[in-house]
Design a protein around this motif. Structure first.
Motif, PDB file in Angstrom:
ATOM      1  N   GLY A 123      50.460  70.615  22.308  1.00  0.00           N
ATOM      2  CA  GLY A 123      49.313  71.307  22.877  1.00  0.00           C
ATOM      3  C   GLY A 123      48.047  70.981  22.109  1.00  0.00           C
ATOM      4  O   GLY A 123      47.701  69.822  21.898  1.00  0.00           O
ATOM      5  N   ARG A 124      47.398  72.030  21.612  1.00  0.00           N
ATOM      6  CA  ARG A 124      46.141  71.853  20.889  1.00  0.00           C
ATOM      7  C   ARG A 124      46.340  71.635  19.387  1.00  0.00           C
ATOM      8  O   ARG A 124      45.353  71.552  18.649  1.00  0.00           O
ATOM      9  N   ILE A 125      47.586  71.536  18.939  1.00  0.00           N
ATOM     10  CA  ILE A 125      47.863  71.509  17.502  1.00  0.00           C
ATOM     11  C   ILE A 125      48.418  70.156  17.071  1.00  0.00           C
ATOM     12  O   ILE A 125      49.321  69.604  17.706  1.00  0.00           O
ATOM     13  N   SER A 126      47.864  69.656  15.962  1.00  0.00           N
ATOM     14  CA  SER A 126      48.359  68.436  15.342  1.00  0.00           C
ATOM     15  C   SER A 126      48.061  68.522  13.850  1.00  0.00           C
ATOM     16  O   SER A 126      47.282  69.360  13.405  1.00  0.00           O
ATOM     17  N   GLY A 127      48.685  67.666  13.092  1.00  0.00           N
ATOM     18  CA  GLY A 127      48.454  67.668  11.655  1.00  0.00           C
ATOM     19  C   GLY A 127      49.506  66.845  10.948  1.00  0.00           C
ATOM     20  O   GLY A 127      50.405  66.269  11.561  1.00  0.00           O
ATOM     21  N   GLU A 128      49.394  66.790   9.612  1.00  0.00           N
ATOM     22  CA  GLU A 128      50.302  65.981   8.825  1.00  0.00           C
ATOM     23  C   GLU A 128      51.321  66.855   8.098  1.00  0.00           C
ATOM     24  O   GLU A 128      51.134  68.064   7.946  1.00  0.00           O
ATOM     25  N   LEU A 129      52.385  66.228   7.668  1.00  0.00           N
ATOM     26  CA  LEU A 129      53.431  66.890   6.903  1.00  0.00           C
ATOM     27  C   LEU A 129      52.915  67.276   5.523  1.00  0.00           C
ATOM     28  O   LEU A 129      52.226  66.496   4.863  1.00  0.00           O
ATOM     29  N   VAL A 130      53.263  68.483   5.094  1.00  0.00           N
ATOM     30  CA  VAL A 130      53.033  68.922   3.720  1.00  0.00           C
ATOM     31  C   VAL A 130      54.392  69.014   3.038  1.00  0.00           C
ATOM     32  O   VAL A 130      55.383  69.425   3.659  1.00  0.00           O
ATOM     33  N   VAL A 131      54.450  68.618   1.767  1.00  0.00           N
ATOM     34  CA  VAL A 131      55.702  68.653   1.014  1.00  0.00           C
ATOM     35  C   VAL A 131      55.529  69.442  -0.273  1.00  0.00           C
ATOM     36  O   VAL A 131      54.434  69.522  -0.828  1.00  0.00           O
ATOM     37  N   SER A 132      56.630  70.031  -0.728  1.00  0.00           N
ATOM     38  CA  SER A 132      56.685  70.599  -2.070  1.00  0.00           C
ATOM     39  C   SER A 132      57.458  69.636  -2.959  1.00  0.00           C
ATOM     40  O   SER A 132      58.288  68.855  -2.481  1.00  0.00           O
ATOM     41  N   MET A 133      57.193  69.670  -4.266  1.00  0.00           N
ATOM     42  CA  MET A 133      57.824  68.727  -5.182  1.00  0.00           C
ATOM     43  C   MET A 133      58.461  69.468  -6.349  1.00  0.00           C
ATOM     44  O   MET A 133      57.864  70.366  -6.936  1.00  0.00           O
ATOM     45  N   ARG A 134      59.684  69.049  -6.673  1.00  0.00           N
ATOM     46  CA  ARG A 134      60.371  69.540  -7.863  1.00  0.00           C
ATOM     47  C   ARG A 134      60.879  68.329  -8.648  1.00  0.00           C
ATOM     48  O   ARG A 134      61.589  67.501  -8.084  1.00  0.00           O
ATOM     49  N   PRO A 135      60.540  68.227  -9.933  1.00  0.00           N
ATOM     50  CA  PRO A 135      61.113  67.143 -10.735  1.00  0.00           C
ATOM     51  C   PRO A 135      62.571  67.460 -11.060  1.00  0.00           C
ATOM     52  O   PRO A 135      62.888  68.544 -11.551  1.00  0.00           O
ATOM     53  N   ILE A 136      63.443  66.535 -10.754  1.00  0.00           N
ATOM     54  CA  ILE A 136      64.889  66.742 -10.911  1.00  0.00           C
ATOM     55  C   ILE A 136      65.440  65.667 -11.850  1.00  0.00           C
ATOM     56  O   ILE A 136      65.105  64.484 -11.688  1.00  0.00           O
ATOM     57  N   MET A 165      52.354  71.336  -4.185  1.00  0.00           N
ATOM     58  CA  MET A 165      52.482  70.971  -2.775  1.00  0.00           C
ATOM     59  C   MET A 165      51.411  69.939  -2.425  1.00  0.00           C
ATOM     60  O   MET A 165      50.287  70.007  -2.929  1.00  0.00           O
ATOM     61  N   TYR A 166      51.763  69.012  -1.544  1.00  0.00           N
ATOM     62  CA  TYR A 166      50.898  67.873  -1.253  1.00  0.00           C
ATOM     63  C   TYR A 166      50.820  67.608   0.249  1.00  0.00           C
ATOM     64  O   TYR A 166      51.831  67.648   0.952  1.00  0.00           O
ATOM     65  N   ARG A 167      49.632  67.285   0.723  1.00  0.00           N
ATOM     66  CA  ARG A 167      49.478  66.742   2.060  1.00  0.00           C
ATOM     67  C   ARG A 167      49.888  65.282   2.024  1.00  0.00           C
ATOM     68  O   ARG A 167      49.632  64.575   1.046  1.00  0.00           O
ATOM     69  N   THR A 168      50.538  64.814   3.065  1.00  0.00           N
ATOM     70  CA  THR A 168      51.065  63.446   3.080  1.00  0.00           C
ATOM     71  C   THR A 168      50.406  62.627   4.186  1.00  0.00           C
ATOM     72  O   THR A 168      49.599  63.127   4.970  1.00  0.00           O
ATOM     73  N   CYS A 169      50.817  61.353   4.247  1.00  0.00           N
ATOM     74  CA  CYS A 169      50.316  60.468   5.299  1.00  0.00           C
ATOM     75  C   CYS A 169      51.213  60.474   6.525  1.00  0.00           C
ATOM     76  O   CYS A 169      50.975  59.718   7.471  1.00  0.00           O
ATOM     77  N   ARG A 170      52.240  61.324   6.540  1.00  0.00           N
ATOM     78  CA  ARG A 170      53.169  61.365   7.664  1.00  0.00           C
ATOM     79  C   ARG A 170      52.689  62.350   8.723  1.00  0.00           C
ATOM     80  O   ARG A 170      52.605  63.555   8.463  1.00  0.00           O
ATOM     81  N   PRO A 171      52.364  61.888   9.919  1.00  0.00           N
ATOM     82  CA  PRO A 171      51.935  62.812  10.964  1.00  0.00           C
ATOM     83  C   PRO A 171      53.113  63.586  11.535  1.00  0.00           C
ATOM     84  O   PRO A 171      54.229  63.061  11.642  1.00  0.00           O
ATOM     85  N   CYS A 172      52.870  64.831  11.882  1.00  0.00           N
ATOM     86  CA  CYS A 172      53.857  65.611  12.624  1.00  0.00           C
ATOM     87  C   CYS A 172      53.675  65.352  14.115  1.00  0.00           C
ATOM     88  O   CYS A 172      52.623  64.872  14.554  1.00  0.00           O
ATOM     89  N   ALA A 173      54.690  65.688  14.890  1.00  0.00           N
ATOM     90  CA  ALA A 173      54.588  65.539  16.345  1.00  0.00           C
ATOM     91  C   ALA A 173      53.597  66.569  16.876  1.00  0.00           C
ATOM     92  O   ALA A 173      53.762  67.768  16.624  1.00  0.00           O
ATOM     93  N   PRO A 174      52.566  66.166  17.591  1.00  0.00           N
ATOM     94  CA  PRO A 174      51.589  67.131  18.097  1.00  0.00           C
ATOM     95  C   PRO A 174      52.175  67.973  19.223  1.00  0.00           C
ATOM     96  O   PRO A 174      53.167  67.607  19.861  1.00  0.00           O
TER      97      PRO A 174
END
Length: 265
Positions: A158-171, A147-156
């Motif tokens: 109230g008091r919460i904000s942060g970036e998208l986390v993704v899981s990866m599977r090689p296909i 799982m990886y933190r990304t450069c894509r921000p999520c929509a904030p």
């Protein structure tokens, strides 16, 4: 209402009993065909912010159930206990990881008003990939999904904000379209991938070093495929620094009694 089979229910309850007894193991592949869920529990005065954050970011944070303040028995698994029935938990204080534990009972003793959110997990649609003959590398290697933190921000919210986390599977390249189609049938469980191919498109500079989980093995002819991940709220905790929060440890999910077919569209 679609119900689980007796065999599935027995497997889910056996797994939860094992975790309650101290077994610590990633849950990918456990109770095939049943939904697994991410957990985030926060004091009641932060619950609206979490709910709004999830509502504004439904792909990484698809809410399956919200429990009343102080409640620990989810409707998705009658008789289960969110304090003890996950393999591993994380305790957060002021946005910092304070503890990882196999029993979170003390969290409810410290904060009896905790509101718990069960959030859809991509482990749930892995059953469909397996049934279609698409390999799940971390299951084959008995490892945790990377799982990886990304450069894509999520929509904030109230008091919460942060970036998208993704899981990866090689296909395998010739099965990527199938993986997209199968997972896309489960929007409440993260749905179709958010990115296929070049990890730098997500701001991931070293795919061999995930932020959570185990390092991947990507074979010749395989393409990294990235799905939105329910660890996204943990990234928001790190960024927003609430005074207290409890979550699952990444990859160590809550196994419910709900069949994944209930969430298929």
């Amino acid at each position: 209402m679609i119900s689980a089979t007796r065999r599935q229910l027995a497997e889910a309850r056996e797994a939860r009993a094992a975790y309650r007894g101290g077994l610590v193991r990633p849950t990918s592949g456990v109770a095939h065909g049943l939904v697994q869920a991410n957990l985030i529990s926060v004091p009641a005065d932060w619950a609206y912010d979490v709910l709004l954050y999830a509502q504004r970011n439904p792909q990484p944070c698809p809410v399956l159930e919200v429990l009343d303040a102080g409640a620990t028995e989810p409707a998705m698994a009658p008789g289960a206990d969110l304090r003890t029935d996950l393999p591993a938990y994380r305790v957060w204080r002021d946005g910092e990881l304070a503890e990882e534990t196999g029993d979170a009972s003390s969290a409810w003793e410290e904060h009896p008003d905790l509101v718990s959110f069960l959030i859809g997990c991509s482990f749930s649609f892995e059953a469909g990939l397996v049934e279609a003959g698409i390999p799940i590398r971390h299951q084959e290697l008995e490892r945790n999904v990377p799982m990886y933190r990304t450069c894509r921000p999520c929509a904030p919210a109230g008091r919460i904000s942060g970036e998208l986390v993704v899981s990866m599977r090689p296909i395998p390249a010739h099965r990527v379209a199938d993986a997209v189609q199968i997972s896309g049938r489960y929007p409440a469980l993260h749905g179709a991938p958010v990115h296929v191919g070049d990890p730098e498109g997500l701001g991931i500079t070293d795919i061999g070093t995930p932020d959570f989980g185990d390092a991947p093995e990507i074979g010749e002819g395989e393409i990294p495929v990235f799905w939105a991940c329910g660890v996204t709220p943990q990234a928001a905790i790190m960024a927003s620094r609430p005074p207290f929060a409890l979550t699952h440890a990444p990859g160590y999910m809550f196994v419910t009694d709900a069949p994944d077919s209930r969430y298929r569209v």
